[in-house]
Scaffold this active site. Structure first.
Site, PDB file in Angstrom:
ATOM      1  N   GLU A  89     -14.256  34.620   2.805  1.00  0.00           N
ATOM      2  CA  GLU A  89     -14.128  34.080   4.160  1.00  0.00           C
ATOM      3  C   GLU A  89     -12.739  33.445   4.306  1.00  0.00           C
ATOM      4  O   GLU A  89     -12.500  32.354   3.798  1.00  0.00           O
ATOM      5  CB  GLU A  89     -15.225  33.033   4.368  1.00  0.00           C
ATOM      6  CG  GLU A  89     -15.388  32.610   5.795  1.00  0.00           C
ATOM      7  CD  GLU A  89     -16.473  31.563   5.957  1.00  0.00           C
ATOM      8  OE1 GLU A  89     -16.530  30.619   5.138  1.00  0.00           O
ATOM      9  OE2 GLU A  89     -17.264  31.685   6.914  1.00  0.00           O
ATOM     10  N   GLU A 121     -26.988  26.990   7.249  1.00  0.00           N
ATOM     11  CA  GLU A 121     -26.217  28.014   7.968  1.00  0.00           C
ATOM     12  C   GLU A 121     -24.838  28.009   7.344  1.00  0.00           C
ATOM     13  O   GLU A 121     -24.077  27.055   7.514  1.00  0.00           O
ATOM     14  CB  GLU A 121     -26.107  27.640   9.454  1.00  0.00           C
ATOM     15  CG  GLU A 121     -27.439  27.504  10.178  1.00  0.00           C
ATOM     16  CD  GLU A 121     -28.095  28.849  10.431  1.00  0.00           C
ATOM     17  OE1 GLU A 121     -27.400  29.875  10.387  1.00  0.00           O
ATOM     18  OE2 GLU A 121     -29.314  28.865  10.634  1.00  0.00           O
ATOM     19  N   CYS A 138     -17.961  31.049  11.702  1.00  0.00           N
ATOM     20  CA  CYS A 138     -18.832  31.692  10.721  1.00  0.00           C
ATOM     21  C   CYS A 138     -19.081  33.141  11.103  1.00  0.00           C
ATOM     22  O   CYS A 138     -19.239  34.005  10.260  1.00  0.00           O
ATOM     23  CB  CYS A 138     -20.146  30.935  10.620  1.00  0.00           C
ATOM     24  SG  CYS A 138     -20.995  30.787  12.192  1.00  0.00           S
ATOM     25  N   LYS A 180     -24.754  13.391  10.153  1.00  0.00           N
ATOM     26  CA  LYS A 180     -23.391  13.161   9.648  1.00  0.00           C
ATOM     27  C   LYS A 180     -22.496  14.278  10.165  1.00  0.00           C
ATOM     28  O   LYS A 180     -22.534  15.409   9.679  1.00  0.00           O
ATOM     29  CB  LYS A 180     -23.332  13.146   8.123  1.00  0.00           C
ATOM     30  CG  LYS A 180     -21.964  12.626   7.662  1.00  0.00           C
ATOM     31  CD  LYS A 180     -21.586  12.993   6.253  1.00  0.00           C
ATOM     32  CE  LYS A 180     -20.823  14.277   6.135  1.00  0.00           C
ATOM     33  NZ  LYS A 180     -19.548  14.338   6.876  1.00  0.00           N
TER      34      LYS A 180
END
Ligand code: NAD
Length: 505
Positions: free
Chosen positions: A401, A267, A301, A192
């Site tokens: 983040e 991850e 990331c 997906k």
């Protein structure tokens, strides 16, 4: 039904492209599924790029059934490593042949610059080639020292059906950090892609068919976390979930998959520090800081989103980072000269700006930027290169983040102090150290809690080297031999040789 079913884009400022029709790939056939669709527009140009089939729970279930059936029939897992490797190599060649087409769609859906997208697709092909080498060299262990009448064999077997769920920031590259390793192991998959960037995963589906992959081995279902992602992480016919995305969704997936005790490899996010000691080679470090924060518009990331600078060099570092930031070509992602393109969507731009405004209200200083910018009359979302100083480590901009081109600057005096700043974070994806002293670098590398530590460099990567995070940056590893091991189950076989076992009774 074909995946190529294109209509000409009409609209002002439209790149002269065609709307890409993205369908599901289930059991070797392209399908509209339940018939619902949604659109994706270019975040830079505002023009429609793709019309995407919107999967529901039935579509996801059909794809899982196809993957389960293909796995049980052994159409892929029973092939030899040589046969699997041959197909993976063919896919790598097809990726190379289709690089311009893949890169252009990646740009139009993600807003990243074309030069970078071309590099990512080239890198992805290289990963497929590396995974092919693993398919051929995959092996278990033997134990020949258990006594003269015993032989122990440790077999490595494919884990089974894997749900692969990917994000929007590196759509093709991240799919290529997962699918070829799952295939090398002998698994079957349901993929997906992110609802924002599905087109290049569909192209990968085309290339897999062209390379001769048997039906049902890789299935693709487009759509949203709810319901497609939820079905992929809860259905008992799935053995493992390989997920890349935000830490918040990663935690939801861990819980969802826990009911059927699926293996989850994840991850997730990061708040990655680059640490500059007073003896750092600033010519190299400043360039790496600017690259680390503006690459992919900071939507990465591995973004080096906070620098921790020794107090003695703070003023020089800030002034040089600001000066170099002014030279970074932000612009139209289709322009080959552009190094930083558009933000993924308006809502995300507002989130980035919110972090900056909140920091300013709390007393932080904007050294440069701090606001959205206009690019050549393009309607899309662009955020200017931003450096923020005068922060305390607990501020959200310094600890969360931000996922934008926004650099947070913090300071330190001693190794102990900087290690606690680095490690006092919920994330642990990557960290970097700049010093001309190897002892300083090595001590930092040993003490930093991170899946990857770079010394005197930033964001290098190789298919051979494992990548992943500790703490809330995830579990498991991609790439390298460990990237293959994730998709393997271990079976122990104990063989008695001859009739030497003494009876129990
Ligand atoms: P996201 O978590 O919002 O979405 C990722 C994927 O999960 C998408 O395909 C989405 O549709 C799907 N999803 C959403 N809800 C779901 C649910 N409940 N169940 C199953 N699937 C669901 O992340 P994003 O915004 O697409 O990507 C950005 C994030 O990804 C950042 O946090 C970034 O750090 C992280 N990321 C990590 C790495 C890494 O290797 N560590 C690499 C790239 C991106």
């Amino acid at each position: 039904m074909s995946q190529h079913d294109l209509t000409l884009i009409v609209g002002k400022n439209a790149p002269r492209d065609e709307i890409n029709r993205v369908r599901h790939l289930i059991d070797g056939a392209w399908t509209d599924g339940n018939g619902e669709v949604f659109e994706r527009h270019s975040p830079a140009h505002g023009t429609p790029v793709s019309l995407i089939s919107k999967g529901n729970a039935n579509d996801a279930s059909d794809a899982i059934a196809a993957a389960r059936c293909a796995f049980e029939r052994g159409v892929w897992s029973d092939l030899s490593g040589k046969e699997r490797a041959t197909l993976l190599l063919k896919v790598a060649d097809l990726i190379d042949e289709n690089r311009p087409r893949i890169a252009r769609l990646e740009v139009l859906e993600s807003g990243k610059p074309i030069s970078q997208a071309l590099g990512e697709i080239e890198g992805a092909a290289d990963i497929w080639r590396y995974a092919a080498s693993l398919a051929r060299t995959l092996h278990g262990d033997s134990h020949n020292s258990l006594g003269r009448d015993m032989l122990g064999i440790v077999l490595k077997e494919p884990i089974g059906v894997v749900s692969i769920i990917t994000p929007w920031n590196f759509p093709f590259l991240i799919a290529s950090q997962k699918i070829p390793f799952a295939l090398a192991a002998g698994c079957t998959c349901v993929v997906k892609p992110s609802e924002l960037t599905p087109s290049t995963t569909a192209i990968l589906g085309e290339l897999l068919i062209e390379a001769g992959l048997p039906a049902g081995v890789v299935n693709i279902v487009n759509g949203f976390g709810d319901p497609v992602g939820s079905v992929l992480t809860t259905d008992p016919r799935v053995d493992m979930v390989s997920f890349t995305g935000s830490t918040a969704v990663g935690k939801t997936i861990e819980k969802a998959a826990g009911d059927t005790l699926k293996k989850v490899s994840s991850e997730l996010g990061g708040k990655n520090p680059q640490v500059l000691f007073a003896d750092a080679d600033l010519d190299s470090a400043i360039d790496a800081i600017v690259f680390g924060i503006y690459f992919n518009a900071g939507e990465c990331c591995n973004s080096g989103s906070r620098i921790i600078v020794h107090e003695d060099i703070l003023d020089e570092v800030i002034s040089r980072v600001v000066s170099l930031s002014q030279k970074v070509p932000f612009g139209d992602p289709l322009d080959p000269e552009t190094k930083v393109g558009a933000i993924i969507h308006d809502g995300h731009q507002q989130k980035i700006n919110g972090y900056v405004r909140e920091a300013v209200a709390a007393g932080a200083k904007i050294e440069i930027g701090g606001a959205p910018i206009q690019i050549d009359g393009l309607p899309g979302a662009f955020y200017g290169p931003t450096v923020v100083s005068g922060l305390t480590p607990d501020m959200p901009i310094a600890s969360e983040e931000v996922f934008g081109p926004v650099l947070s600057v913090l300071t330190f005096r001693t190794m102990d102090e900087v290690i606690s700043l680095v490690n006092d974070a919920s994330y642990g994806l990557s960290a970097g150290v700049w010093s001309e002293n190897i002892h300083t670098c090595l001590e930092f590398a040993r003490r930093a809690q991170a899946g990857t530590v770079w010394t005197n460099t930033w964001m290098d990567g190789f298919p051979e080297l494992p990548f992943g995070g500790v703490k809330e940056s995830g579990q498991g590893r991609e790439l390298g031999r460990y990237g293959l091991e994730e998709f393997l189950e271990v079976k122990t076989v104990q063989m008695r040789i001859g009739r030497t076992r003494a009876n129990w009774i």
